[in-house]
Design an enzyme around this catalytic site. Structure first.
Site, short mmCIF file in Angstrom:
data_model
loop_
_atom_site.label_atom_id
_atom_site.label_comp_id
_atom_site.label_asym_id
_atom_site.label_seq_id
_atom_site.Cartn_x
_atom_site.Cartn_y
_atom_site.Cartn_z
N TYR A 176 36.47 -32.35 -26.62
CA TYR A 176 37.49 -33.28 -27.48
C TYR A 176 38.60 -32.50 -27.92
O TYR A 176 39.45 -33.16 -28.74
CB TYR A 176 36.76 -33.88 -28.68
CG TYR A 176 35.47 -34.76 -28.19
CD1 TYR A 176 34.61 -34.18 -27.48
CD2 TYR A 176 35.72 -36.21 -28.51
CE1 TYR A 176 33.59 -35.09 -27.00
CE2 TYR A 176 34.58 -36.99 -27.98
CZ TYR A 176 33.63 -36.42 -27.22
OH TYR A 176 32.84 -37.33 -26.94
N LYS B 103 23.37 -26.25 -24.68
CA LYS B 103 22.70 -25.97 -23.20
C LYS B 103 23.14 -24.79 -22.90
O LYS B 103 24.03 -24.78 -21.96
CB LYS B 103 23.20 -27.22 -22.54
CG LYS B 103 22.34 -27.17 -21.21
CD LYS B 103 22.31 -28.48 -20.34
CE LYS B 103 21.96 -28.56 -19.04
NZ LYS B 103 20.34 -28.26 -19.03
N ASP C 188 28.37 -36.54 -29.90
CA ASP C 188 28.84 -37.96 -29.57
C ASP C 188 27.65 -38.93 -29.24
O ASP C 188 27.19 -39.93 -29.52
CB ASP C 188 30.04 -37.88 -28.75
CG ASP C 188 31.01 -39.21 -29.00
OD1 ASP C 188 30.40 -40.17 -29.51
OD2 ASP C 188 31.76 -39.35 -28.08
#
Ligand code: NAD
Length: 355
Positions: free
Chosen positions: A124, A187, A245
């Protein structure tokens, strides 16, 4: 006035939800002076920008804002005012409590999660290069054959600074709110550099809270499965921006959907409270949508302002109206076409009466 708060009505269904919320908060017994600051599409033509400096100055001065949703037109090149506001004020923590209230339709009996999402970094950050651009070509060159030549590129920056302050925020929140566990989610089996740094930093922060708050880690894909199977096992979740998000909408779904999910964007100097949902343009001006998410965001704001009793009054009254299931909007009725559903302002009236 005990508190002065910047009030940003937003657009779409924003103004009607903000009005309903303002009435509920005023009825909670706390004296709030509201400094109304219009922003978004409605001021763009007159002022040349959807986010004039006066709006930011007002939040900086008052340190607290309550905001209705704002529309981001698709495919116009106009960037999100919501994202700009968070960036300009460095509201680095996005807090989304997801609690299941009695009377809300859900597949679960008990869900009480808090999602803490990093708000400033990750994909983002807005560092993007179109396919065929010179910048994309440079990066493709650096990648030595790992990226196709016709690729567009979005960069994912994750810093130790950004990770440290969001995980620290999650632990501080856990301590202040009597929470037992913080789970870090990313991850790193795939993104060893960025997500690896996030976990390493999280482990360092967790050591400071050893014996006080439990810490564990999950990979984001496995966590999604855990959350839809056994949400009751989790408590505070802390994640980088993109995973945060996605998981915060997933968690909102566990507790009844967008109409009931509150949120806050918190920085070092100021905080802006807003619902997770957007401006639902098709319902504009219809007095139809659910004010619960923004009212509960207002409840979080009262806690932030150091008014826990008033916050508890608002939460109890909202929960009572939902549990009774009578004076609620269409989305909370078992049948969405139920003619007994009430409008936005009537649900707020019922909450005020319950207080
Ligand atoms: P949305 O949340 O506005 O609406 C999606 C659907 O969810 C609606 O059609 C409606 O059925 C339901 N819904 C949303 N809020 C509800 C409520 N309070 N009560 C009952 N039902 C509700 O999402 P969208 O359609 O993807 O986005 C519309 C606009 O909002 C876009 O321009 C988007 O950029 C913007 N947006 C703004 C914010 C923000 O201001 N923080 C957040 C998300 C989206």
């Amino acid at each position: 006035m005990a508190h002065t708060v910047t009030l940003i009505p937003g657009d779409g269904v924003g103004p009607e939800l903000v009005e309903a919320t303002r009435r509920v908060l005023d009825a909670s017994g706390v004296r709030i002076g509201w400094e109304v600051q219009e922003a978004g599409l409605s001021v763009m033509e007159k002022e040349g920008t959807p986010l004039p400096a006066r709006v930011l100055d007002s939040v900086r001065k008052n340190r607290v804002g309550l905001k209705g949703p704002m529309t981001t037109p698709r495919g116009t090149g106009i960037r999100s005012v919501n994202v700009a506001l968070r960036r300009e004020l460095d509201l680095y923590a996005c807090l989304r409590p997801c609690k299941l209230y009695a009377g809300v339709r859900s597949r679960f009996d008990k869900v009480d999660l808090v999602v803490v999402r990093e708000n400033t970094e990750d994909l983002y950050a807005g560092v993007e290069y179109e396919a065929g651009s010179e910048e994309a070509a440079q990066i493709i060159g650096l990648a030595k054959g790992k990226i196709r030549p016709d690729a567009a590129i979005s960069i994912k920056p994750i810093s130790a600074f950004g990770s440290e302050r969001i995980v620290e925020y999650a632990f501080r929140y856990a301590v202040a709110n009597g929470r037992k566990k913080v789970t870090a989610i990313a991850k790193d089996n795939i993104m060893k550099a960025t997500d690896g740094l996030f976990y390493r930093t999280a482990r360092e922060v967790a050591k400071r809270y050893e014996g006080q708050v439990e810490y564990d880690e999950w990979l984001v894909d496995a966590m999604c499965m855990q959350l839809v199977q056994k949400p009751e096992l989790y408590d505070v979740l802390v994640l980088p921006n993109l995973y945060g998000d996605i998981l915060s909408d997933l968690c909102a779904g566990l507790v009844g959907g967008l109409g009931v999910a509150p949120g806050a964007n918190v920085g070092t100097d100021s905080a802006v409270f807003e619902a997770i949902h957007g401006s639902a343009p098709k319902y504009t001006g219809q007095n139809r949508v659910n004010p619960t998410a923004l009212i509960l965001s207002g409840m979080l704001m009262l806690k932030h302002l150091g008014e826990p009793e008033a916050a508890a009054r608002v939460e109890r009254a909202t929960a009572a109206v939902i549990a009774e299931g009578k004076d609620v909007t269409y989305d909370m009725k078992p049948d969405r076409n139920d003619p007994t559903a009430v409008g936005t302002s009537q649900m707020a009236d019922a909450i005020i009466a319950a207080m």
